[in-house]
Design a protein around this motif. Sequence first.
Motif, PDB file in Angstrom:
ATOM      1  N   GLU A   6      50.335  65.031  42.599  1.00 35.36           N
ATOM      2  CA  GLU A   6      49.461  66.112  42.087  1.00 35.36           C
ATOM      3  C   GLU A   6      48.237  66.184  41.241  1.00 35.36           C
ATOM      4  OE1 GLU A   6      50.754  69.534  44.395  1.00 35.36           O
ATOM      5  OE2 GLU A   6      50.918  68.115  46.910  1.00 35.36           O
ATOM      6  N   THR A   8      45.592  68.708  39.078  1.00 40.13           N
ATOM      7  CA  THR A   8      45.407  69.833  38.712  1.00 40.13           C
ATOM      8  C   THR A   8      44.466  68.998  37.075  1.00 40.13           C
ATOM      9  OG1 THR A   8      46.511  71.266  39.225  1.00 40.13           O
ATOM     10  CG2 THR A   8      45.618  72.312  37.928  1.00 40.13           C
ATOM     11  N   LYS A  10      40.919  70.608  34.583  1.00 38.95           N
ATOM     12  CA  LYS A  10      40.263  71.797  34.436  1.00 38.95           C
ATOM     13  C   LYS A  10      38.466  70.918  34.332  1.00 38.95           C
ATOM     14  CE  LYS A  10      41.110  75.081  33.084  1.00 38.95           C
ATOM     15  NZ  LYS A  10      41.607  76.394  31.971  1.00 38.95           N
ATOM     16  N   GLU A  25      38.135  74.050  38.920  1.00 43.43           N
ATOM     17  CA  GLU A  25      39.657  74.050  38.399  1.00 43.43           C
ATOM     18  C   GLU A  25      39.599  73.235  40.179  1.00 43.43           C
ATOM     19  OE1 GLU A  25      42.575  75.470  37.344  1.00 43.43           O
ATOM     20  OE2 GLU A  25      43.486  76.259  38.894  1.00 43.43           O
ATOM     21  N   MET A  27      42.366  71.017  42.413  1.00 45.05           N
ATOM     22  CA  MET A  27      43.522  70.057  42.385  1.00 45.05           C
ATOM     23  C   MET A  27      43.518  68.600  43.674  1.00 45.05           C
ATOM     24  SD  MET A  27      46.949  71.726  43.847  1.00 45.05           S
ATOM     25  CE  MET A  27      47.498  72.930  42.764  1.00 45.05           C
TER      26      MET A  27
END
Length: 65
Positions: A6, A8, A10, A25, A27
């Motif tokens: 996973e 994430t 920005k 953002e 994910m």
Amino acid sequence: MGGAYEITVKVYPYYGAHNSYGIDEIMIRISDRNELIKFKHLARLKSVVDNLIYRNLCSVIGLTI
């Protein structure tokens, strides 16, 4: 080495040459089946004019944005 990851990220989306309009953002899950897990809009610049004023001010005083 296998399995799912996973990530994430920005993101600073823009249009034109350098006209940013916010911060997002995202994910995502990387696996045998890639998935978008979550999307969140973190900030939005007030307007294109405010953005241009901010960028011009930063360039005048020597800040890198």
